[in-house]
Scaffold this motif. Structure first.
Motif, PDB file in Angstrom:
ATOM      1  N   SER A 217       0.845  -1.203   0.000  1.00 54.16           N
ATOM      2  CA  SER A 217       0.000   0.000   0.000  1.00 54.16           C
ATOM      3  C   SER A 217       0.875   1.246   0.000  1.00 54.16           C
ATOM      4  N   LEU A 218       0.466   2.231  -0.787  1.00 52.36           N
ATOM      5  CA  LEU A 218       1.282   3.427  -0.994  1.00 52.36           C
ATOM      6  C   LEU A 218       0.422   4.673  -0.899  1.00 52.36           C
ATOM      7  N   LEU A 219       0.821   5.602  -0.038  1.00 51.33           N
ATOM      8  CA  LEU A 219       0.164   6.902   0.033  1.00 51.33           C
ATOM      9  C   LEU A 219       0.956   7.888  -0.817  1.00 51.33           C
ATOM     10  N   VAL A 220       0.267   8.595  -1.693  1.00 45.15           N
ATOM     11  CA  VAL A 220       0.912   9.572  -2.575  1.00 45.15           C
ATOM     12  C   VAL A 220       0.676  10.962  -2.001  1.00 45.15           C
ATOM     13  N   ALA A 221       1.732  11.575  -1.488  1.00 45.17           N
ATOM     14  CA  ALA A 221       1.615  12.877  -0.827  1.00 45.17           C
ATOM     15  C   ALA A 221       1.823  13.996  -1.832  1.00 45.17           C
ATOM     16  N   ASN A 222       0.940  14.046  -2.830  1.00 48.53           N
ATOM     17  CA  ASN A 222       1.036  15.065  -3.858  1.00 48.53           C
ATOM     18  C   ASN A 222      -0.303  15.172  -4.579  1.00 48.53           C
ATOM     19  N   ARG A 223      -0.318  15.869  -5.689  1.00 49.70           N
ATOM     20  CA  ARG A 223      -1.573  16.162  -6.389  1.00 49.70           C
ATOM     21  C   ARG A 223      -1.359  16.149  -7.896  1.00 49.70           C
ATOM     22  N   GLY A 224      -2.449  16.356  -8.629  1.00 52.87           N
ATOM     23  CA  GLY A 224      -2.363  16.594 -10.059  1.00 52.87           C
ATOM     24  C   GLY A 224      -1.741  15.464 -10.852  1.00 52.87           C
ATOM     25  N   GLU A 225      -1.007  15.858 -11.913  1.00 57.83           N
ATOM     26  CA  GLU A 225      -0.509  14.851 -12.845  1.00 57.83           C
ATOM     27  C   GLU A 225       0.488  13.897 -12.213  1.00 57.83           C
TER      28      GLU A 225
ATOM     29  N   VAL B 274      -4.061  11.691  -1.037  1.00 59.20           N
ATOM     30  CA  VAL B 274      -4.465  12.756  -0.125  1.00 59.20           C
ATOM     31  C   VAL B 274      -4.759  13.971  -0.992  1.00 59.20           C
ATOM     32  N   HIS B 275      -5.726  14.775  -0.580  1.00 60.50           N
ATOM     33  CA  HIS B 275      -6.100  15.911  -1.422  1.00 60.50           C
ATOM     34  C   HIS B 275      -6.613  17.064  -0.573  1.00 60.50           C
ATOM     35  N   SER B 276      -6.541  18.237  -1.148  1.00 63.37           N
ATOM     36  CA  SER B 276      -7.114  19.416  -0.512  1.00 63.37           C
ATOM     37  C   SER B 276      -8.593  19.501  -0.870  1.00 63.37           C
ATOM     38  N   GLU B 277      -9.302  20.367  -0.192  1.00 68.56           N
ATOM     39  CA  GLU B 277     -10.723  20.571  -0.507  1.00 68.56           C
ATOM     40  C   GLU B 277     -10.899  21.042  -1.953  1.00 68.56           C
ATOM     41  N   ALA B 278      -9.957  21.841  -2.438  1.00 66.66           N
ATOM     42  CA  ALA B 278     -10.057  22.386  -3.794  1.00 66.66           C
ATOM     43  C   ALA B 278      -9.863  21.327  -4.867  1.00 66.66           C
TER      44      ALA B 278
ATOM     45  N   PRO C  79      -1.700  25.208   0.427  1.00 65.58           N
ATOM     46  CA  PRO C  79      -0.795  24.066   0.544  1.00 65.58           C
ATOM     47  C   PRO C  79      -0.232  23.870   1.950  1.00 65.58           C
ATOM     48  N   ALA C  80      -0.011  24.972   2.677  1.00 64.27           N
ATOM     49  CA  ALA C  80       0.529  24.854   4.032  1.00 64.27           C
ATOM     50  C   ALA C  80      -0.419  24.100   4.955  1.00 64.27           C
ATOM     51  N   GLN C  81      -1.694  24.138   4.616  1.00 67.76           N
ATOM     52  CA  GLN C  81      -2.701  23.471   5.444  1.00 67.76           C
ATOM     53  C   GLN C  81      -3.128  22.121   4.879  1.00 67.76           C
ATOM     54  N   SER C  82      -2.552  21.730   3.748  1.00 66.18           N
ATOM     55  CA  SER C  82      -2.932  20.457   3.136  1.00 66.18           C
ATOM     56  C   SER C  82      -1.706  19.679   2.663  1.00 66.18           C
ATOM     57  N   TYR C  83      -1.193  19.998   1.490  1.00 66.27           N
ATOM     58  CA  TYR C  83      -0.105  19.200   0.925  1.00 66.27           C
ATOM     59  C   TYR C  83       1.235  19.360   1.644  1.00 66.27           C
ATOM     60  N   ARG C  84       1.375  20.401   2.447  1.00 66.50           N
ATOM     61  CA  ARG C  84       2.578  20.548   3.272  1.00 66.50           C
ATOM     62  C   ARG C  84       2.268  20.324   4.758  1.00 66.50           C
ATOM     63  N   ASN C  85       1.094  19.827   5.035  1.00 66.45           N
ATOM     64  CA  ASN C  85       0.655  19.596   6.412  1.00 66.45           C
ATOM     65  C   ASN C  85       1.111  18.204   6.845  1.00 66.45           C
ATOM     66  N   VAL C  86       2.281  18.141   7.463  1.00 67.73           N
ATOM     67  CA  VAL C  86       2.897  16.862   7.812  1.00 67.73           C
ATOM     68  C   VAL C  86       2.005  16.046   8.732  1.00 67.73           C
ATOM     69  N   GLU C  87       1.459  16.669   9.738  1.00 69.34           N
ATOM     70  CA  GLU C  87       0.619  15.937  10.694  1.00 69.34           C
ATOM     71  C   GLU C  87      -0.597  15.324  10.014  1.00 69.34           C
ATOM     72  N   ALA C  88      -1.246  16.075   9.125  1.00 65.49           N
ATOM     73  CA  ALA C  88      -2.432  15.570   8.440  1.00 65.49           C
ATOM     74  C   ALA C  88      -2.086  14.420   7.504  1.00 65.49           C
ATOM     75  N   ILE C  89      -0.939  14.528   6.822  1.00 67.04           N
ATOM     76  CA  ILE C  89      -0.533  13.470   5.892  1.00 67.04           C
ATOM     77  C   ILE C  89      -0.173  12.190   6.646  1.00 67.04           C
ATOM     78  N   LEU C  90       0.542  12.324   7.749  1.00 68.32           N
ATOM     79  CA  LEU C  90       0.883  11.135   8.539  1.00 68.32           C
ATOM     80  C   LEU C  90      -0.363  10.518   9.173  1.00 68.32           C
TER      81      LEU C  90
ATOM     82  N   ILE D 140       5.196   6.091   1.719  1.00 68.12           N
ATOM     83  CA  ILE D 140       4.781   7.410   1.223  1.00 68.12           C
ATOM     84  C   ILE D 140       5.683   7.819   0.071  1.00 68.12           C
ATOM     85  N   HIS D 141       5.051   8.191  -1.042  1.00 70.34           N
ATOM     86  CA  HIS D 141       5.766   8.747  -2.202  1.00 70.34           C
ATOM     87  C   HIS D 141       5.441  10.236  -2.257  1.00 70.34           C
ATOM     88  N   PRO D 142       6.454  11.111  -2.199  1.00 72.39           N
ATOM     89  CA  PRO D 142       6.171  12.549  -2.143  1.00 72.39           C
ATOM     90  C   PRO D 142       6.045  13.235  -3.497  1.00 72.39           C
TER      91      PRO D 142
END
Length: 445
Positions: free
Chosen positions: A4-12, A31-35, A56-67, A78-80
């Motif tokens: 199992s792999l969590l992808v800590a990024n967005r888009g393409e 993982v994704h932001s509301e937008a 991004p500071a509250q989502s894709y750079r939010n270490v606690e939320a991603i973990l 985790i793949h960043p």
């Protein structure tokens, strides 16, 4: 192999990683932001977790939320991707301390290469050519002026903690240096939390050539050819191709060997890129920086070498041998990547909006890595990259011809986009000749 792999990024890039994970039978978690809730990478993942608002500071750079998302979904790794937390050594350490597998180089290598001055000094010690420049940060403006006088104008003023073409300025004389020094230092403090500034020689006519390296699980570092990245606007890439039309067999041997030495100097593991500046007049090359992550432009290497670099990353992280023979690497044909951005094709200013039409080109030698589909909204919160159009052919001429056809066939309406620029570039005599440099875009405008 991990399961199992969590992808800590967005888009393409998130969509790209998920595609390989699912092909390998690995459960893919987004993982994704509301937008970004409606984007393809979210719907194509086996599971998705919202980690915060658009910022991004509250989502894709939010270490606690991603973990927390990794823990709640039972992710093993985790793949960043690139950008966001991909070159954050503290994040890499935290991931591993949490008992998860980090898909990337070790935190020590990230730290060593993250500071441009430290990286220059390490590379020089390893016998990798570096451009004339400071070995310590220019502590103040007077120190910068003294360094520039010794190096000789023009000089590049760079944020020591910067990357991705950000935090850089050119000074042709002392007056310009005084302006650029304050500008770069302020930007670096604001963006990177580190105002350290590096001064190095600036080459007015130069090519940007980089080498894809892969640190294997057995400790070896191999080079998978070079990429030409000289078509740039504001020091950021628009087009990449492999192999570079500027690199002869003799130069290729030298630059690939230097890139391997660079990786070995920091005991590099996983995928990385050694970026160099090439003086076309003298065929001298100089170390620029090492990107300790997967690059945006990795598909051109994949097409020329017949590998899936994301799969190789996963195999290295799992302690497995590569799918290819490291002693028998051989390129095949030519590949070109065009970055399709939501920006106007003249001034390259962002132009987000709702995608009203999105029809991707198809055909032999055409690949599209996209982050959007028709009906999605390109928001102003993130990078303007919408898709990467990648073509390959037996020769550079064939690849260019396929690129022309693919650009013409890409039906895109809604946000502003730079497809008209690529149509112009692919008819530009300087580009077609292969004898171009980082000033080509400015000469076209």
């Amino acid at each position: 192999m991990i399961e199992s792999l969590l992808v800590a990024n967005r888009g393409e890039i998130a969509r790209r990683i998920i595609r390989t994970a699912r092909r390998l039978g690995i459960r893919a978690i987004a993982v994704h932001s509301e937008a970004d809730a409606d984007l393809p990478f979210v719907t194509e993942a086996d599971e998705a977790v919202c980690v915060g608002p658009a910022n991004p500071a509250q989502s894709y750079r939010n270490v606690e939320a991603i973990l927390a998302a990794a823990k709640s979904t039972g992710a093993q790794a985790i793949h960043p991707g690139y950008g966001f937390l991909s070159e954050n050594a503290d994040f890499a350490r935290t991931v591993e301390a949490s008992g998860l597998v980090w898909i990337g180089p070790g935190a020590d290598a990230i730290t060593a290469m993250g500071d441009k001055i430290n990286a220059r000094n390490l590379m020089a010690a390893a016998g990798v050519p570096v451009a004339p420049g400071t070995t310590d940060p220019a502590a103040d403006l007077d120190a910068a002026v003294a360094a520039a006088a010794e190096i000789g104008y023009p000089v590049m003023v760079k944020a020591a903690a910067g990357g991705g073409g950000m935090g850089m300025g050119v000074a042709t004389d002392e007056a310009a240096l005084r302006t650029e020094y304050d500008k770069v230092r302020s930007f670096a403090e604001r963006m990177f939390g580190d105002g350290s500034v590096l001064i190095e020689r600036y080459f007015p006519r130069v090519r940007h050539v980089e080498v894809q390296i892969l640190g294997l699980a057995d400790g070896r570092v191999v080079a998978l050819g070079e990429r030409e990245c000289s078509v740039q606007r504001r020091n950021q890439k628009l087009v990449e191709e492999s192999p570079s039309p500027a690199v002869s067999p003799e130069l290729r041997e030298r630059i690939l060997a230097a890139a391997v030495r660079a990786g070995e100097a920091v005991e590099y593991r996983n995928a990385g890129t050694v970026e160099c500046l090439l003086d076309p007049a003298t065929q001298e090359f100089f170390f620029l920086e090492m990107n300790t992550r997967l690059q945006v432009e990795h598909p051109v290497t994949e097409l020329v070498y017949g590998v899936d670099l994301v799969e190789e990353q996963l195999r290295v992280a799992a302690g497995l041998a590569p799918t290819f023979d490291p002693d028998a690497l051989a390129p095949r044909g030519h590949a070109i990547e065009l970055r399709i951005n939501a920006e106007d094709p003249k001034r390259f200013l962002p132009g987000p909006g709702v995608i009203k039409t999105w029809v991707e080109p198809t055909g032999e030698g055409v690949r599209v890595d996209s982050g959007y589909v028709e009906g999605n909204t390109v928001t102003p919160f993130y990078d303007s990259l919408m898709a990467k159009l990648i073509v390959d052919g037996a020769t550079r001429a064939e690849a260019i011809e396929r690129a022309r056809a693919a650009v013409a066939a890409f039906d895109l309406a809604g946000p502003k986009n730079n497809l008209p620029f690529f149509a112009e570039l692919l008819e530009n005599e300087e580009f077609l000749s292969g004898d171009y440099d980082t000033g080509i875009v400015s000469r076209m405008r």
